[in-house]
Structure formats: C-alpha cells, structure tokens
Design an enzyme around this catalytic site. Structure first.
Site, PDB file in Angstrom:
ATOM      1  N   PHE A  13      54.381 128.136  43.268  1.00 47.55           N
ATOM      2  CA  PHE A  13      54.583 127.902  41.842  1.00 47.55           C
ATOM      3  C   PHE A  13      54.488 126.416  41.518  1.00 47.55           C
ATOM      4  O   PHE A  13      54.642 125.545  42.387  1.00 47.55           O
ATOM      5  CB  PHE A  13      55.953 128.445  41.403  1.00 47.55           C
ATOM      6  CG  PHE A  13      56.002 129.947  41.344  1.00 47.55           C
ATOM      7  CD1 PHE A  13      55.728 130.624  40.169  1.00 47.55           C
ATOM      8  CD2 PHE A  13      56.301 130.692  42.477  1.00 47.55           C
ATOM      9  CE1 PHE A  13      55.763 132.010  40.108  1.00 47.55           C
ATOM     10  CE2 PHE A  13      56.334 132.084  42.442  1.00 47.55           C
ATOM     11  CZ  PHE A  13      56.068 132.735  41.255  1.00 47.55           C
ATOM     12  N   CYS A  14      54.253 126.141  40.231  1.00 50.29           N
ATOM     13  CA  CYS A  14      54.149 124.771  39.719  1.00 50.29           C
ATOM     14  C   CYS A  14      55.361 123.937  40.119  1.00 50.29           C
ATOM     15  O   CYS A  14      56.482 124.434  39.981  1.00 50.29           O
ATOM     16  CB  CYS A  14      54.046 124.827  38.196  1.00 50.29           C
ATOM     17  SG  CYS A  14      54.092 123.239  37.370  1.00 50.29           S
ATOM     18  N   PRO A  15      55.206 122.711  40.558  1.00 42.73           N
ATOM     19  CA  PRO A  15      53.960 121.973  40.747  1.00 42.73           C
ATOM     20  C   PRO A  15      53.480 121.982  42.197  1.00 42.73           C
ATOM     21  O   PRO A  15      52.826 121.035  42.634  1.00 42.73           O
ATOM     22  CB  PRO A  15      54.357 120.559  40.320  1.00 42.73           C
ATOM     23  CG  PRO A  15      55.772 120.424  40.807  1.00 42.73           C
ATOM     24  CD  PRO A  15      56.384 121.822  40.706  1.00 42.73           C
ATOM     25  N   GLY A  16      53.789 123.061  42.929  1.00 44.72           N
ATOM     26  CA  GLY A  16      53.449 123.117  44.340  1.00 44.72           C
ATOM     27  C   GLY A  16      51.985 122.865  44.660  1.00 44.72           C
ATOM     28  O   GLY A  16      51.665 122.011  45.498  1.00 44.72           O
TER      29      GLY A  16
END
Lengths: 76, 133
Positions: A13-16
């Site tokens: 998931f963001c910001p991964g």
C-alpha cells in the site's frame, strides 16, 4: 550499459511502491531503468508526479491485469 | 532546487494519525523537501523503545486494516524518510521531562535527533510550512 530492474511491489500500500522505487534508484547508475509493478491505484499518478518533482524520467506507464507498470529512468 | 521546508507537529497517539504523519513526512523528504517532525503529547508514547506494533499503535477506524493488510509500518516509514531524504525528528522536551525519559534510552533507536522545546520548533517553523496532526 544501462540496465532495467523490475520491482514487484504488488500488494504493498501507499507509499510502499514509491519508497521501493526510490531505494532502487539510489543504488542504480544514471541511465538505468526501474520497472515498478504496483497494485496501489495511486502509484500510476504518484510515481510520475514524484519523477517530475525530483528530475527523473518516466519512460512508460501501462495498466495490466490488476496492476500498473511504471518504468523510470534514473536521470541524475 | 529544494522546496520550502515542511514542519510536522505530531501530537496524536491514534494509529491512523501517526500513519498519516509518517506518510506525509517520508514522502515529502524523498521529494527533495527538507522535513522536521516534532513529536509531542500522546504521540511520544508510540515511540517508546521496545514496544511491539500491537502495543505501539492504538485507535482509529483503519487501525485493524493497517495491522492485517500490507500497509507500511509507520516507524519504518519515518526511518525510510530519514535514510532516503532530508528529515529530522525531535521529541518534545516537556513530555520527556514529565515521563523522566531520555531520547537515547527510552525512544525508538536511530529515529530521533534529540529533544527540542516548543519555542525553538515554532521559531524554526517560520521558515517553512507547519502541519499539525
């Protein structure tokens, strides 16, 4: 000779996915390309926006079955 | 050219607010924007050294989803922001005094640059934009 590396960040998931891209670019040589695969919907716009901000080049963005591929060339 | 610095004052101990602070700070830092984070009040408790994620993060509608899905850990995001960008983290000196804590003994390893007073942080923040979470 420039190389292309693939990062499969699908499921993150963001910001991964963006952070994984940045870590890979830190280790890459100028001219090398990183192809990030992300199932996070924001990545298709976040990664090009980040590249425009910091000065790397987006080579191509494409949508596949449930994920996006964004290819970035290290420019500096 | 660097952007105007971003100053983040994190005072909430809620998981989703700590997560948001970590996302904002780390993404700004890796986008060539200097970032300083001032951690105060309940938020300091989440950074206690030795806590497990289950003990560290509490509350908020998305808390359970963060835990069960592949959402980046907030502490790790702060660490990535420091490693990959220009980012400093400060712990509120008043809260440390109240808890009788020291940064290098009681808070998460390798994250904080030291204690800081509110007046100094606010004075520094006049050079950039301040966000309070």
């Amino acid at each position: 000779m420039a190389e292309r590396q693939k990062i499969d960040a699908r499921g993150a998931f963001c910001p991964g996915p963006l952070m994984e891209l940045i870590a890979a670019l830190k280790l890459a040589d100028i001219g090398d390309e990183v192809d990030v695969w992300s199932s996070d919907k924001g990545s298709a716009s976040d990664i090009p926006a980040w590249c425009a901000k910091v000065g790397h080049a987006v080579v191509e963005t494409s949508e596949h079955d449930g994920y996006w591929s964004v290819v970035v060339r290290k420019a500096k | 050219m660097s952007s105007k610095p971003l100053y983040v004052m994190l005072c909430s101990g809620e998981h989703e607010k700590i997560q948001l602070a970590a996302m904002v700070a780390s993404v700004a830092a890796v986008s060539d924007r200097p970032v300083e984070v001032f951690v105060t009040m309940n938020a300091v408790l989440a950074f206690e050294r030795g806590k497990s994620p289950a003990e560290r993060y509490q509350g908020g509608h998305f808390h359970e989803m963060f835990k069960t899905q592949n959402v980046p850990d907030a502490i790790e995001l702060f660490g990535q922001g420091k490693m990959l960008g220009e980012m400093k983290m400060w712990a509120c000196s008043m809260v440390l005094d109240l808890k009788h804590w020291e940064c290098d003994k009681h808070l998460t390893e390798d994250l904080f640059d030291g204690p800081m007073g509110l007046a100094k942080f606010l004075a520094d923040a006049e050079t950039g934009e301040l966000v309070t979470i």
